[in-house]
Design a protein around this motif. Structure first.
Motif, mmCIF file in Angstrom:
data_model
loop_
_atom_site.group_PDB
_atom_site.id
_atom_site.type_symbol
_atom_site.label_atom_id
_atom_site.label_comp_id
_atom_site.label_asym_id
_atom_site.label_seq_id
_atom_site.Cartn_x
_atom_site.Cartn_y
_atom_site.Cartn_z
ATOM 1 N N LEU A 1 23.571 -8.562 64.114
ATOM 2 C CA LEU A 1 22.811 -9.327 65.106
ATOM 3 C C LEU A 1 23.630 -9.530 66.380
ATOM 4 C CD1 LEU A 1 21.070 -11.989 62.830
ATOM 5 C CD2 LEU A 1 20.093 -9.900 63.811
ATOM 6 N N ASN A 2 24.935 -9.730 66.223
ATOM 7 C CA ASN A 2 25.810 -9.807 67.400
ATOM 8 C C ASN A 2 25.807 -8.474 68.150
ATOM 9 O OD1 ASN A 2 26.531 -12.438 66.703
ATOM 10 N ND2 ASN A 2 28.412 -11.816 65.658
ATOM 11 N N ALA B 1 17.360 -8.068 58.758
ATOM 12 C CA ALA B 1 17.791 -9.000 59.796
ATOM 13 C C ALA B 1 17.514 -8.435 61.187
ATOM 14 C CB ALA B 1 19.277 -9.314 59.637
ATOM 15 N N SER C 1 29.007 -2.972 62.832
ATOM 16 C CA SER C 1 28.441 -4.173 62.208
ATOM 17 C C SER C 1 29.232 -4.611 60.982
ATOM 18 C CB SER C 1 26.994 -3.911 61.768
ATOM 19 O OG SER C 1 26.971 -3.025 60.658
ATOM 20 N N SER D 1 27.567 -6.172 57.938
ATOM 21 C CA SER D 1 27.231 -7.594 57.870
ATOM 22 C C SER D 1 25.995 -7.882 58.721
ATOM 23 C CB SER D 1 28.404 -8.431 58.388
ATOM 24 O OG SER D 1 27.982 -9.705 58.826
ATOM 25 N N PRO D 2 24.976 -8.551 58.153
ATOM 26 C CA PRO D 2 23.802 -8.902 58.960
ATOM 27 C C PRO D 2 24.155 -9.693 60.218
ATOM 28 C CG PRO D 2 23.321 -9.207 56.637
ATOM 29 C CD PRO D 2 24.783 -8.900 56.736
ATOM 30 N N GLN D 3 25.065 -10.657 60.106
ATOM 31 C CA GLN D 3 25.422 -11.464 61.266
ATOM 32 C C GLN D 3 26.122 -10.631 62.336
ATOM 33 O OE1 GLN D 3 24.434 -14.666 61.974
ATOM 34 N NE2 GLN D 3 25.223 -14.003 63.965
ATOM 35 N N GLU D 4 27.039 -9.757 61.905
ATOM 36 C CA GLU D 4 27.718 -8.880 62.867
ATOM 37 C C GLU D 4 26.722 -7.916 63.512
ATOM 38 O OE1 GLU D 4 30.727 -8.829 64.038
ATOM 39 O OE2 GLU D 4 31.768 -10.227 62.713
#
Length: 410
Positions: free
Chosen positions: A84-85, A109, A76, A79-82
């Motif tokens: 979530l991916n 997240a 990840s 990173s929150p966005q990574e």
């Protein structure tokens, strides 16, 4: 008729056995979504090895539910966005259990995304094992049925830490230095509250929140600590931010006691050993000198990886999952989640419980002190010749804090 009755009894016994061991022989995949690269990658890599090691140790014939665990690492980059991916990738692979811990922003997240996924995808639900993200919000206003915290949260650790510090007469002038995100902010908040209740004679002489994972030189912060006249430093820093802080303290010749959350995390013990005579206390659910099964596991891990096993919540996570699968007679995430609620089991500190009201683990905590190894405390952390020796054990009821969780169950 006697033969028919005997046949019926045997049939019922076999059916019962198949129900008890309905999940026996299954492989349960757990996606560990964690920062495996970047500034905190050394911590994530250690914990990936820890999940894999403990899963191997407690799988198959050695597992009370008869299952085998397989850990799938997903980077990840903290990173929150990574993350979530990574969650989407895990779900697409059919993985129904997720583990994460380093960074409460990431955990928040993931918990939110998993709750929404479960609501929209009945029959394909996912369970989140949070082994290290300690923001109290996760088991209070943002609690959710699929989220289970294996670590003690910030408020519980600080309740225990301030209970110990109130009896330390040397603590009079405290400086707070923490990472500027939810965890660091909560460390500062709960310390102030605890100090006001338990040691109103002591005072805070300075406070800083610094950028998370971005500071390369902590010398300016250490200069402010020295200038404040502080006799004590309290920090929730971890990973690179703790290691570099210790290096700056050493270079400045600052000799005040440090009360820390994560002094034993990868890289920091080596920096502490270079500091020489430095007084450090750590609040955690463990210490470095266990005997029995955990002591054996620590030494086997060290032998295999030349690294330290320190995230003991992973052990409790596998035991909790296994006991719940045995109880549920299933590996289905929602059935297992229901079985984990309120479950009491034998953890690494003895009896532990996953509190039903908010899915917060209830467990005892240790204050340990950094010192040279000796006959009683012989485990050498990061091969430094130093160790975290237990000073005081605080029962779960001392550290336990109330919850405001309004759990919505399926």
């Amino acid at each position: 008729m006697r033969f028919a009755l005997k046949f019926l009894v045997v049939g019922v016994m076999l059916a019962g056995a198949s129900m008890v061991y309905a999940q026996k022989g299954e492989t349960v995949k757990i996606a560990m979504i964690e920062g495996l690269s970047g500034p905190f990658g050394n911590v994530g890599q250690n914990q990936l090895k820890s999940w894999q090691f403990i899963s191997d140790q407690l799988s198959g014939a050695k597992n009370v539910a008869g299952v085998k665990f397989e850990i799938v690492g997903i980077d990840s980059k903290n990173s929150p966005q990574e993350a979530l991916n990574g969650l989407k990738s895990a779900i697409d692979q059919g993985i129904r259990y997720v583990a994460q811990g380093n960074g409460s922003a990431v955990a928040l997240a993931l918990a939110d995304a998993i709750a929404k996924h479960n609501e929209r995808n009945p029959g394909k639900e996912v369970v989140f094992l949070n082994y290290a993200a300690v923001d109290p919000a996760l088991t209070n206003e943002k609690c959710s049925f699929a989220h289970f915290r294996l670590d003690a949260d910030t408020s519980e650790k600080m309740e225990a830490l301030t209970s110990f510090m109130k009896d330390q007469p040397k603590v009079k002038k405290v400086y707070l230095l923490n990472q500027n995100y939810s965890h660091g902010q909560q460390v500062a908040k709960y310390f102030k509250e605890g100090l006001a209740r338990k040691r109103p004679d002591a005072k805070i002489v300075g406070e800083d929140l610094h950028p998370f994972g971005q500071v390369k030189d902590f010398a300016p912060y250490v200069a402010k600590i020295k200038a404040s006249g502080a006799d004590t430093l309290v920090t929730g820093n971890w990973g690179q931010d703790m290691t570099l802080l210790v290096k700056a303290i050493t270079e400045a010749g600052l000799k005040i006691p440090i009360y820390a959350y994560y002094a034993g995390v990868s890289g920091t013990p080596t920096a502490l050993a270079a500091a020489g005579d430095i007084e450090v206390y750590q609040i955690a659910y463990n210490h470095s000198n266990y005997t029995g099964e955990l002591g054996t596991l620590m030494r086997e891990f060290k032998k295999k990886y030349n690294d330290d096993f320190y995230t003991f919540s992973i052990y409790n996570g596998i035991v909790l999952l296994s006991e719940a699968m045995k109880k549920a007679k299933s590996t289905d995430p929602m059935k297992v989640a229901s079985a984990m609620e309120g479950l009491t089991f034998k953890g690494f500190n003895g009896e532990s419980q996953m509190r039903k009201s908010d899915h917060q683990m209830q467990q005892g905590l240790f204050i340990s002190k950094w010192q040279k190894v000796d006959a009683k405390n012989s485990y050498s952390v990061e091969n430094t010749g130093y160790t975290f020796a237990p000073v005081k054990y605080l029962d779960s009821y001392i550290a336990s804090t109330p919850t405001s969780c309004q759990m919505k169950r399926p």
